[in-house]
Design an enzyme around this catalytic site. Structure first.
Site, PDB file in Angstrom:
ATOM      1  N   GLY A   1       0.817  -1.222   0.000  1.00 28.45           N
ATOM      2  CA  GLY A   1       0.000   0.000   0.000  1.00 28.45           C
ATOM      3  C   GLY A   1       0.843   1.260   0.000  1.00 28.45           C
ATOM      4  CB  CYS A   2       3.767   2.273   2.006  1.00 31.73           C
ATOM      5  SG  CYS A   2       2.929   2.171   3.611  1.00 31.73           S
TER       6      CYS A   2
END
Length: 179
Positions: A70-71
């Site tokens: 996600g990051c």
């Protein structure tokens, strides 16, 4: 058997409690408040302060961990949209509790054209209400602040979904900077 059930119950309770703590939006800061200044090291070992970007819009985003799915998605979308963001007079700044070395590797690997700041003790994330602290585990909550050229918080995004977040920021910068 009873000990196992108690242990599983405790683990489940901790997981639910931890998630609720992680997902709670910040009540400390709100739109219209002055954004807290900070002094943190960047991926190149330099020192950055919020005041360095005075006179510009700042997209200050907190994220949990370098090089996680996600990051990485969120950072790469900001990278891909950086020209549009700069055209709106804004700068992107990422903050997590990872180290300078971790940030340097993450930024290099994904060719990130914006600073990543190391908040290794979590003080800045905490000041922004973006710190998840579960005793020995500290991570930044996925939270974004848009700060206006005078240093005032113009927008707060809690529990950010990395998919399309950069475009949401662009749309809101267009709206906000029209005033």
């Amino acid at each position: 058997m009873l000990v196992k059930l108690v242990m599983y119950g405790l683990i489940l309770w901790l997981a639910v409690w931890g998630y609720r703590q992680y997902s709670q939006p910040s009540a400390r800061l709100s739109v219209g408040m002055k954004a807290p200044d900070f002094k943190l090291s960047d991926a190149q070992g330099g020192t950055r302060r919020l005041a360095d970007w005075q006179g510009k819009w700042v997209v200050l985003y907190f994220y949990p961990k370098d090089d996680t799915p996600g990051c990485t998605k969120e950072a790469c979308q900001f990278r891909d949209d950086i020209q549009q963001i700069h055209a709106l007079g804004a700068e992107v700044v990422g903050i997590s509790v990872d180290t300078v070395a971790s940030h340097a590797g993450f930024a290099h690997k994904h060719r990130l054209p914006f600073p990543l700041l190391a908040d290794t003790n979590g003080q800045v994330a905490d000041a922004y209400g973006a710190l998840f602290n579960l005793m020995v585990i500290q991570i930044a909550k996925r939270t974004t602040f848009v700060i206006d050229p005078q240093g005032t918080i113009a927008e707060i995004y809690s529990n950010v979904n990395p998919d399309g977040h950069s475009q949401v920021i662009i749309n809101d910068l267009k709206r906000l900077s029209a005033f």
